[in-house]
Design a protein around this motif. Structure first.
Motif, short mmCIF file in Angstrom:
data_model
loop_
_atom_site.label_atom_id
_atom_site.label_comp_id
_atom_site.label_asym_id
_atom_site.label_seq_id
_atom_site.Cartn_x
_atom_site.Cartn_y
_atom_site.Cartn_z
N PRO A 1 -7.21 -3.83 1.62
CA PRO A 1 -6.86 -4.79 2.68
C PRO A 1 -7.29 -6.21 2.34
CG PRO A 1 -7.87 -2.82 3.59
CD PRO A 1 -8.04 -2.72 2.10
N ALA A 2 -6.48 -7.17 2.78
CA ALA A 2 -6.74 -8.58 2.47
C ALA A 2 -7.58 -9.26 3.53
CB ALA A 2 -5.42 -9.32 2.31
N ARG B 1 -4.22 -6.97 -0.82
CA ARG B 1 -4.66 -8.11 -1.63
C ARG B 1 -3.52 -8.67 -2.47
NH1 ARG B 1 -9.33 -6.64 -5.35
NH2 ARG B 1 -9.12 -8.85 -5.87
N ALA B 2 -2.56 -7.83 -2.81
CA ALA B 2 -1.39 -8.30 -3.58
C ALA B 2 -0.42 -8.97 -2.62
CB ALA B 2 -0.72 -7.13 -4.29
N SER B 3 -0.55 -10.28 -2.48
CA SER B 3 0.25 -11.00 -1.49
C SER B 3 1.67 -11.25 -1.95
CB SER B 3 -0.41 -12.33 -1.14
OG SER B 3 -0.57 -13.13 -2.30
N HIS B 4 1.89 -11.24 -3.27
CA HIS B 4 3.25 -11.44 -3.81
C HIS B 4 3.30 -10.81 -5.19
CE1 HIS B 4 1.77 -14.83 -6.34
NE2 HIS B 4 0.94 -14.99 -5.33
N ALA B 5 4.49 -10.78 -5.79
CA ALA B 5 4.70 -10.01 -7.02
C ALA B 5 4.27 -10.74 -8.29
CB ALA B 5 6.17 -9.60 -7.13
N PRO C 1 0.81 -1.23 0.00
CA PRO C 1 0.00 0.00 0.00
C PRO C 1 0.84 1.27 0.00
CG PRO C 1 -0.89 -1.58 1.57
CD PRO C 1 0.45 -2.10 1.13
N THR C 2 2.02 1.23 0.59
CA THR C 2 2.87 2.41 0.67
C THR C 2 3.39 2.82 -0.71
OG1 THR C 2 3.58 1.76 2.89
CG2 THR C 2 4.97 3.36 1.74
N TYR C 3 3.62 1.84 -1.58
CA TYR C 3 4.23 2.11 -2.88
C TYR C 3 3.23 2.07 -4.04
CZ TYR C 3 8.68 1.47 -0.48
OH TYR C 3 9.76 1.61 0.37
#
Length: 387
Positions: free
Chosen positions: A322-323, A330-334, A310-312
């Protein structure tokens, strides 16, 4: 040291494959193997005492040290610490398997039997999973009564939106095919290939399509070089794959939509088209690059990506929402291996990963024909996992 329990580590590994559709249960046999490896170390058995052509100690350093360095600036220290400690189970269970092979009275016979056991189990599992998935595609539910999702099939892997069947089948496909080919069961190998490719296509997972394509390229190259395949075989396989892809495309709206998005991105590579074709991953990749740039030395810590996201993230990015109970975004990984490594472990993680690849390639080049034959299915799967 005589072998106390013949083939027990291989049986535990085989059990792990059996339990893959059932969530965290796969951790039970892996934990047992990890404890076994830890007991070996506590008994004074050193890594260098296991005379196998694999620098396990060096691999472990490349695997664990970047995580330890990332602890210093981890955005979620507790999560990163638990992940780092938990990751020790991987080199431990590998050490247990290697030690048992080394300690056997006839190591080569032990290795041959272990590979035969794993290959047979994986081939049988692929058959069961694929038939179950095919049943789900045809009648709308599988043997356990699980229905199709929004067009996709997930077989025994459940009814949630985490579509694991296609990618799991793709990654295990080389083990089943090489096992059957090695036993001259070419008809069975071809049938299994058709079933697995059908499931991979029907799953609609574009990542699984890429993985399967890379694996088939690796396997085909190897078998052509060893004169197990020729141009006629490859031409027949290409025709069959084209026919299967066409049939799946015509009969599955889910696959049709995903294929169409890829076609649009290829003919009109706009941001919107590329984002759609990648499963709306472009914002995640952009944010991952931003995280990696700002934390280029040691990253934000393993499992820290979702908490740093969220910071970036750019304003309006839906993935920064939020997850829920899992915490973070929600973006748990790249969703891309190198970006994951760069964001969570920085330069140390990327360099260690590349060094590991270098060592693996060196081992492959130095191996003799029989060693390459044993390593082939794993080399193919690892090649697919890079994508």
């Amino acid at each position: 040291m005589p072998l106390p329990i013949p083939l027990a580590p291989s049986a535990l590994l085989a059990l792990a494959f059996v339990l893959m559709p059932f969530g965290r249960m796969v951790e039970i046999p892996l934990l047992a193997l990890s404890i076994w490896g830890l007991v070996c170390l506590l008994r004074g058995i050193r890594v260098k005492d296991v005379r196998v052509p694999v620098p396990l100690g060096l691999f472990t350093v490349f695997f664990i040290v970047p995580m330890l360095i990332a602890l210093h600036d981890a955005v979620q220290l507790e999560k990163t610490l638990v992940t780092t400690i938990g990751s020790l189970r991987f080199p431990l269970f590998v050490f247990a398997v290697l030690w048992m092979a080394h300690a056997a009275t006839d190591p080569q016979r032990y290795i041959d039997k272990s590979f035969a056991l794993l290959g047979a189990v994986v081939a049988l599992l692929l058959l069961i999973w694929c038939l179950d998935g095919t049943l789900q595609a045809v009648i709308g539910q599988n043997l356990l009564g699980y229905g199709r999702g929004e067009g996709y099939i997930n077989g025994l892997f459940g009814e949630d939106d985490n579509i694991k069947l296609g990618i799991t089948v793709a990654l295990l496909m080389p083990m089943g095919l090489v096992f059957l080919e090695g036993r001259q069961q070419l008809g069975a190998a071809f049938l299994l290939l058709l079933l697995t490719l059908g499931i991979v296509l029907l799953s609609g997972k574009r990542g699984a399509w890429i993985v399967a394509a890379v694996e088939l390229l690796v396997l085909s190259t190897f078998f052509v070089k060893t004169q197990r395949l020729n141009g006629k075989h490859l031409s027949l396989g290409a025709v069959v794959l084209l026919v299967m892809s066409t049939l799946v495309f015509l009969n599955s709206d889910w696959v049709n939509q995903r294929s169409a998005s890829i076609a649009r991105a290829a003919t009109n590579p706009s941001y919107a088209a590329l984002n759609e074709a990648s499963g709306k991953r472009l914002p995640i990749w952009t944010t991952a690059v931003a995280i990696a740039k700002d934390n280029w030395v040691n990253g934000v810590g393993p499992r820290g990506f979702r908490f740093a996201y969220p910071t970036y993230a750019q304003e309006g990015d839906k993935w920064s929402a939020p997850a829920g109970a899992a915490g973070g975004s929600r973006a748990s990984h790249a969703h891309q291996l190198l970006l994951d490594l760069a964001a969570e472990t920085g330069s140390f993680g990327v360099v260690s990963y590349l060094a590991t690849l270098y060592l693996l390639i060196r081992l492959w080049l130095r191996a003799d024909a029989s060693q390459r034959r044993l390593a082939l299915p794993f080399a193919a799967s690892l090649s697919g996992m890079l994508f």
